[in-house]
Design an enzyme around this catalytic site. Structure first.
Site, PDB file in Angstrom:
ATOM      1  N   LYS A  11       0.919  -1.050   0.384  1.00  0.00           N
ATOM      2  CA  LYS A  11       0.164   0.264  -0.377  1.00  0.00           C
ATOM      3  C   LYS A  11       0.972   1.149  -0.071  1.00  0.00           C
ATOM      4  O   LYS A  11       2.202   0.961   0.206  1.00  0.00           O
ATOM      5  CB  LYS A  11      -1.043   0.190   1.106  1.00  0.00           C
ATOM      6  CG  LYS A  11      -0.527   0.567   2.447  1.00  0.00           C
ATOM      7  CD  LYS A  11       0.408   1.517   3.170  1.00  0.00           C
ATOM      8  CE  LYS A  11       1.214   1.757   4.456  1.00  0.00           C
ATOM      9  NZ  LYS A  11       1.258   2.947   4.795  1.00  0.00           N
ATOM     10  N   ASP A 147      -2.273  -1.930  10.083  1.00  0.00           N
ATOM     11  CA  ASP A 147      -2.118  -1.380   8.691  1.00  0.00           C
ATOM     12  C   ASP A 147      -3.042  -2.938   7.958  1.00  0.00           C
ATOM     13  O   ASP A 147      -3.371  -2.831   7.022  1.00  0.00           O
ATOM     14  CB  ASP A 147      -0.964  -1.900   7.987  1.00  0.00           C
ATOM     15  CG  ASP A 147      -0.587  -0.032   8.121  1.00  0.00           C
ATOM     16  OD1 ASP A 147      -1.147   1.207   8.419  1.00  0.00           O
ATOM     17  OD2 ASP A 147       1.005   0.184   7.979  1.00  0.00           O
TER      18      ASP A 147
END
Length: 312
Positions: A11, A147
């Site tokens: 990401k 995350d």
């Protein structure tokens, strides 16, 4: 079936703002995260343990192997922790073998470890036919790291065959609040991404520990960036691509600042920004040709340089 392979996607942060410090020493953040087509391949196998002494052989129950030299494969590894968490709740009498084929650089601000952990959780959920709600896995994932829930929801979106219920949160782009675990799906960004990681590893904790709100001169307007994603308005997105953690990482790591200035020197990207706590710097392009030219030159500077697309 006792084996499954998953793609664990990296990401980037389209913006990252810190609102303050919480009583538990975590920081309250607002950020927009976007998955990209750079991924590790995570292969998970499990074997039932039939004898009564299975619980006495905990050290033998989870094994992690990898092609990445220097990556820890013991209890410190997030993929290992993910397997141990799932095993403790759903299937204690089994042996789990995890193979990590790493492509995402480690300690890079790209959530590689979190992505691997997410892949392990999803793989075991599938192999054990748990038929969980997506929200159940997200709540488990945050126990491993802030995350991990986002990595789960993106992998679910890209893997339509997974046996999960209530997949409304599945998305490759999200607005994150709290410590990063409160997620709202967003329309994904469509573009080319040039990633370049200088040869330095950054500890996320050390960056947050050194962060000073007074040193931030400019904060992103996250609401306007979200509006830009919904409207596909690149101007709104570009002007709010701000990461306040750059005030720490760029000042303390000359190679990271040098990489950012180098990528900006091409003057062809819509924006150049650090991902997460760094050290990876990325450039946003809509033109593959312009991105390719910058990639060829950047690859000569930093070996860990990639030209990839956002995931939609």
């Amino acid at each position: 079936m006792n084996e499954i392979s998953m793609k664990a996607y990296a990401k980037i942060n389209l913006c990252l703002d810190v609102l303050g410090k919480l009583e538990n020493n975590y920081h309250q953040v607002e950020m927009v995260m976007q998955q990209v087509n750079l991924y590790d391949t995570v292969t998970v196998k499990y074997y039932p343990l039939m004898d009564e002494k299975a619980e006495q052989r905990e050290n033998e129950q989870i094994e992690v192997t990898t092609n990445c030299e220097g990556l820890l494969t013991d209890q410190a590894n997030l993929a290992y922790k993910a397997a141990a968490l799932m095993q403790s709740i759903y299937n204690p009498n089994c042996r789990i073998a995890i193979e990590l084929e790493k492509r995402i650089p480690i300690a890079a601000g790209l959530a590689g470890g979190s992505a691997d952990a997410a892949a392990v959780m999803l793989a075991l959920s599938q192999l054990w036919h748990l038929n969980l709600k997506l929200q159940d896995l997200l709540q488990l994932g945050v126990k491993l790291g802030a995350d991990v829930p986002f990595c789960i929801m993106g992998q679910v979106y890209k893997r339509k065959d997974l046996q999960l219920r209530e997949k409304e949160l599945a998305s490759t782009c999200a607005f994150a609040e709290g410590i990063g675990e409160k997620l709202t799906p967003l329309p994904p960004l469509d573009g080319w991404i040039l990633l370049s990681k200088p040869p330095v590893n950054i500890s996320t904790k050390s960056v947050y520990d050194a962060f000073l709100m007074d040193e931030v001169k400019c904060h992103p307007n996250t609401t306007e960036l979200i509006s830009g994603l919904k409207e596909r308005n690149l101007n709104k997105i570009q002007k709010n691509m701000i990461n306040v953690l750059e005030t720490v990482t760029l000042n303390k790591n000359p190679s990271v600042l040098e990489t950012k200035l180098y990528l900006k020197s091409f003057q062809t990207a819509y924006q150049v920004l650090m991902s997460g706590s760094g050290p990876t710097i990325f450039s946003l392009y809509t033109s593959k040709n312009k991105a390719k030219t910058a990639y060829i030159n950047s690859k000569k500077k930093n070996e860990d340089t990639y030209l990839i697309r956002t995931l939609s």
